[in-house]
Design a protein around this motif. Structure first.
Motif, PDB file in Angstrom:
ATOM      1  N   PRO A 132      17.863  15.474   3.323  1.00  0.00           N
ATOM      2  CA  PRO A 132      16.853  15.055   2.345  1.00  0.00           C
ATOM      3  C   PRO A 132      15.543  14.716   3.041  1.00  0.00           C
ATOM      4  O   PRO A 132      15.457  14.696   4.271  1.00  0.00           O
ATOM      5  CB  PRO A 132      17.477  13.810   1.714  1.00  0.00           C
ATOM      6  N   THR A 133      14.527  14.427   2.249  1.00  0.00           N
ATOM      7  CA  THR A 133      13.256  14.005   2.817  1.00  0.00           C
ATOM      8  C   THR A 133      12.982  12.562   2.422  1.00  0.00           C
ATOM      9  O   THR A 133      13.571  12.022   1.480  1.00  0.00           O
ATOM     10  CB  THR A 133      12.113  14.929   2.363  1.00  0.00           C
ATOM     11  N   PHE A 134      12.084  11.893   3.162  1.00  0.00           N
ATOM     12  CA  PHE A 134      11.832  10.470   2.960  1.00  0.00           C
ATOM     13  C   PHE A 134      11.496  10.141   1.513  1.00  0.00           C
ATOM     14  O   PHE A 134      11.910   9.100   0.983  1.00  0.00           O
ATOM     15  CB  PHE A 134      10.674  10.011   3.847  1.00  0.00           C
ATOM     16  N   ALA A 141      11.278   4.764   6.040  1.00  0.00           N
ATOM     17  CA  ALA A 141      10.733   6.023   6.552  1.00  0.00           C
ATOM     18  C   ALA A 141      10.048   5.723   7.870  1.00  0.00           C
ATOM     19  O   ALA A 141       9.068   4.970   7.911  1.00  0.00           O
ATOM     20  CB  ALA A 141       9.737   6.629   5.560  1.00  0.00           C
ATOM     21  N   GLY A 142      10.575   6.275   8.956  1.00  0.00           N
ATOM     22  CA  GLY A 142       9.990   6.025  10.272  1.00  0.00           C
ATOM     23  C   GLY A 142       8.631   6.686  10.414  1.00  0.00           C
ATOM     24  O   GLY A 142       8.219   7.524   9.595  1.00  0.00           O
ATOM     25  N   THR A 171       6.300  -0.846   1.491  1.00  0.00           N
ATOM     26  CA  THR A 171       4.983  -1.082   2.086  1.00  0.00           C
ATOM     27  C   THR A 171       4.691  -0.016   3.132  1.00  0.00           C
ATOM     28  O   THR A 171       5.585   0.398   3.878  1.00  0.00           O
ATOM     29  CB  THR A 171       4.933  -2.484   2.721  1.00  0.00           C
ATOM     30  N   ASN A 172       3.438   0.438   3.186  1.00  0.00           N
ATOM     31  CA  ASN A 172       3.052   1.491   4.114  1.00  0.00           C
ATOM     32  C   ASN A 172       2.510   0.919   5.423  1.00  0.00           C
ATOM     33  O   ASN A 172       1.884  -0.147   5.437  1.00  0.00           O
ATOM     34  CB  ASN A 172       1.991   2.388   3.480  1.00  0.00           C
ATOM     35  N   PHE A 173       2.753   1.650   6.496  1.00  0.00           N
ATOM     36  CA  PHE A 173       2.249   1.294   7.819  1.00  0.00           C
ATOM     37  C   PHE A 173       1.535   2.495   8.418  1.00  0.00           C
ATOM     38  O   PHE A 173       1.966   3.645   8.229  1.00  0.00           O
ATOM     39  CB  PHE A 173       3.389   0.866   8.745  1.00  0.00           C
ATOM     40  N   LEU A 174       0.455   2.236   9.134  1.00  0.00           N
ATOM     41  CA  LEU A 174      -0.315   3.287   9.786  1.00  0.00           C
ATOM     42  C   LEU A 174      -0.522   2.925  11.253  1.00  0.00           C
ATOM     43  O   LEU A 174      -0.674   1.747  11.598  1.00  0.00           O
ATOM     44  CB  LEU A 174      -1.688   3.450   9.125  1.00  0.00           C
ATOM     45  N   VAL A 175      -0.531   3.949  12.104  1.00  0.00           N
ATOM     46  CA  VAL A 175      -0.822   3.735  13.514  1.00  0.00           C
ATOM     47  C   VAL A 175      -1.670   4.902  14.004  1.00  0.00           C
ATOM     48  O   VAL A 175      -1.445   6.053  13.617  1.00  0.00           O
ATOM     49  CB  VAL A 175       0.474   3.587  14.352  1.00  0.00           C
ATOM     50  N   SER A 176      -2.647   4.596  14.827  1.00  0.00           N
ATOM     51  CA  SER A 176      -3.535   5.616  15.365  1.00  0.00           C
ATOM     52  C   SER A 176      -2.822   6.424  16.440  1.00  0.00           C
ATOM     53  O   SER A 176      -2.279   5.862  17.402  1.00  0.00           O
ATOM     54  CB  SER A 176      -4.788   4.961  15.954  1.00  0.00           C
ATOM     55  N   ALA A 177      -2.840   7.741  16.302  1.00  0.00           N
ATOM     56  CA  ALA A 177      -2.196   8.595  17.297  1.00  0.00           C
ATOM     57  C   ALA A 177      -2.840   8.425  18.665  1.00  0.00           C
ATOM     58  O   ALA A 177      -2.152   8.422  19.693  1.00  0.00           O
ATOM     59  CB  ALA A 177      -2.274  10.054  16.850  1.00  0.00           C
ATOM     60  N   ALA A 284      -4.593  12.573  12.723  1.00  0.00           N
ATOM     61  CA  ALA A 284      -5.012  11.494  13.619  1.00  0.00           C
ATOM     62  C   ALA A 284      -4.189  10.222  13.484  1.00  0.00           C
ATOM     63  O   ALA A 284      -4.314   9.315  14.317  1.00  0.00           O
ATOM     64  CB  ALA A 284      -6.491  11.146  13.363  1.00  0.00           C
ATOM     65  N   MET A 285      -3.370  10.130  12.445  1.00  0.00           N
ATOM     66  CA  MET A 285      -2.599   8.923  12.181  1.00  0.00           C
ATOM     67  C   MET A 285      -1.132   9.284  11.949  1.00  0.00           C
ATOM     68  O   MET A 285      -0.820  10.352  11.424  1.00  0.00           O
ATOM     69  CB  MET A 285      -3.118   8.195  10.930  1.00  0.00           C
ATOM     70  N   LEU A 286      -0.245   8.363  12.336  1.00  0.00           N
ATOM     71  CA  LEU A 286       1.157   8.431  11.921  1.00  0.00           C
ATOM     72  C   LEU A 286       1.367   7.372  10.854  1.00  0.00           C
ATOM     73  O   LEU A 286       0.700   6.317  10.867  1.00  0.00           O
ATOM     74  CB  LEU A 286       2.084   8.167  13.105  1.00  0.00           C
ATOM     75  N   HIS A 287       2.271   7.613   9.922  1.00  0.00           N
ATOM     76  CA  HIS A 287       2.512   6.633   8.876  1.00  0.00           C
ATOM     77  C   HIS A 287       4.004   6.421   8.682  1.00  0.00           C
ATOM     78  O   HIS A 287       4.828   7.275   9.043  1.00  0.00           O
ATOM     79  CB  HIS A 287       1.841   7.046   7.563  1.00  0.00           C
ATOM     80  N   ALA A 288       4.332   5.267   8.126  1.00  0.00           N
ATOM     81  CA  ALA A 288       5.723   4.886   7.896  1.00  0.00           C
ATOM     82  C   ALA A 288       5.795   4.076   6.608  1.00  0.00           C
ATOM     83  O   ALA A 288       4.764   3.744   6.002  1.00  0.00           O
ATOM     84  CB  ALA A 288       6.264   4.081   9.075  1.00  0.00           C
ATOM     85  N   ARG A 289       7.032   3.739   6.194  1.00  0.00           N
ATOM     86  CA  ARG A 289       7.233   2.958   4.962  1.00  0.00           C
ATOM     87  C   ARG A 289       8.473   2.093   5.130  1.00  0.00           C
ATOM     88  O   ARG A 289       9.498   2.540   5.654  1.00  0.00           O
ATOM     89  CB  ARG A 289       7.427   3.906   3.774  1.00  0.00           C
ATOM     90  N   SER A 290       8.353   0.857   4.666  1.00  0.00           N
ATOM     91  CA  SER A 290       9.520  -0.023   4.688  1.00  0.00           C
ATOM     92  C   SER A 290      10.462   0.366   3.547  1.00  0.00           C
ATOM     93  O   SER A 290      10.054   1.007   2.573  1.00  0.00           O
ATOM     94  CB  SER A 290       9.084  -1.483   4.534  1.00  0.00           C
ATOM     95  N   PRO A 291      11.749  -0.004   3.633  1.00  0.00           N
ATOM     96  CA  PRO A 291      12.682   0.310   2.540  1.00  0.00           C
ATOM     97  C   PRO A 291      12.316  -0.450   1.273  1.00  0.00           C
ATOM     98  O   PRO A 291      11.572  -1.446   1.318  1.00  0.00           O
ATOM     99  CB  PRO A 291      14.033  -0.129   3.093  1.00  0.00           C
ATOM    100  N   PHE A 292      12.836  -0.003   0.125  1.00  0.00           N
ATOM    101  CA  PHE A 292      12.580  -0.703  -1.130  1.00  0.00           C
ATOM    102  C   PHE A 292      13.818  -0.618  -2.002  1.00  0.00           C
ATOM    103  O   PHE A 292      14.754   0.148  -1.726  1.00  0.00           O
ATOM    104  CB  PHE A 292      11.347  -0.125  -1.845  1.00  0.00           C
TER     105      PHE A 292
END
Length: 332
Positions: A132-134, A141-142, A171-177, A284-292
């Motif tokens: 499946p996909t996130f 979602a890592g 909740t979403n998370f972002l990190v600069s590559a 330019a960014m990676l993103h992630a998501r906490s579970p819900f």
């Protein structure tokens, strides 16, 4: 992973342009009345030119969002949109609003090969797929790149929130590559050469030709390219479970070092509320998501191919007129 609860954010607030917003919504309602679905409306041939239509019905909102895009391209990496009203309309009208706003950044693409949807619903779906996909699950979602399994991942993606879970969930998370790479240089500089060589990414089953586990599709591509990044740990792991797909120990070690660098790089945390959206530079960014836990949580995701120089030049001229994105200061 250190999360920055608040940081300087680039924001376009649709409440600053209520007449433009109302005109855009009315335009979308008229199109749905004629074409029934957002996908059908979006695929009309001939004179249907969404960028020009957005400029015509919502010129100040267009200019403000164009200015926001320039800030994204200049280094902010993301743009927050507020009070879009997608939560008030939902369904097909909401999808069209998402698509029109997305044209500021580029051309919306069809997410999946079977239904060929432009605005993909990010919500919990019961599935028996082995891969499946996130966006179909409520699990964490890592950090990843959107459409990392394509030959050319789209430059941008947008998440438009219709219904959210409580803060801390979904909740979403972002990190600069670039910051991740700097950290990697400190931890394991020899990993960089390996990360610039091809790695296998398995296409999630829902995005294959038949949207089933019977289709096994793998794309080989570098994690680090020329000014770009593509990464998603589970699609690499899934590919490595296939017969004949292997990686040398040095490349496996490079992935481990890369993931450690991500975990040690400060990230931005942003919880989307209904009516809000975030548009991200996917290169330019990676993103992630906490579970819900709320199965009613719903976002629409739109992916956009970047635009050519002539289009960007036209946007730059528009952005010099009225309308602007705001920067909102905070503490880190």
């Amino acid at each position: 992973m250190e999360a920055l609860q608040s940081q300087i954010n680039v924001v376009v607030d649709f409440d600053d342009y209520p007449q433009d917003r109302a005109n855009l919504i009315r335009h979308c309602e008229d199109l749905i009345h004629t074409h029934a679905t957002a996908d059908r409306a979006w695929e009309q041939p001939g004179t249907f030119a969404p960028q020009r239509q957005l400029q015509a019905v919502a010129p100040d909102l267009w200019r403000a969002t164009v200015h926001g895009k320039r800030l994204v391209d200049g280094g902010s990496g993301f743009l927050v949109l507020r009070s879009t009203h997608v939560e008030r309309y939902g369904g097909e009208v909401a999808q069209l609003i998402c698509l029109f706003v997305s044209t500021v950044f580029g051309s919306p693409t069809k997410t999946d090969k079977r239904l060929r949807r432009f605005a993909w619903p990010v919500r919990y779906e019961k599935t028996h797929l082995n891969s499946p996909t996130f966006s179909q699950t409520m699990a964490e979602a890592g950090f990843h790149t959107d459409s990392q399994y394509l030959e050319e991942p789209e430059r941008y993606f947008g998440l438009f929130c219709v219904t959210s879970d409580v803060r801390g969930q979904g909740t979403n998370f972002l990190v600069s590559a670039s910051q991740v790479v700097l950290r990697l240089l400190e931890l394991h500089p020899t990993a960089l050469d390996h990360l610039r060589s091809p790695f296998p990414f398995r296409v999630p089953s829902v995005f294959t030709t038949s949207a089933s586990d019977n289709d096994i599709e793998v794309v080989w591509a570098p994690i680090l390219g020329e000014g770009t990044i593509r990464f998603r740990s589970d699609t690499i792991t899934s590919a490595l479970e296939l017969p004949g797909v292997t990686l040398a120990e040095a490349k496996l070690a490079a992935i481990a070092a890369f993931e450690r660098s991500i975990s040690e790089t400060p990230t931005l945390e942003y919880h989307l509320e209904p009516g809000e959206a975030i548009v991200v530079d996917n290169h330019a960014m990676l993103h992630a998501r906490s579970p819900f836990t709320d199965s009613n949580r719903l976002l629409y995701r739109v992916r956009m191919k970047g635009q050519d120089r002539s289009t960007n030049a036209g946007q730059q001229g528009l952005a010099d007129s009225s309308g602007s994105a705001r920067t909102i200061g905070g503490t880190t």
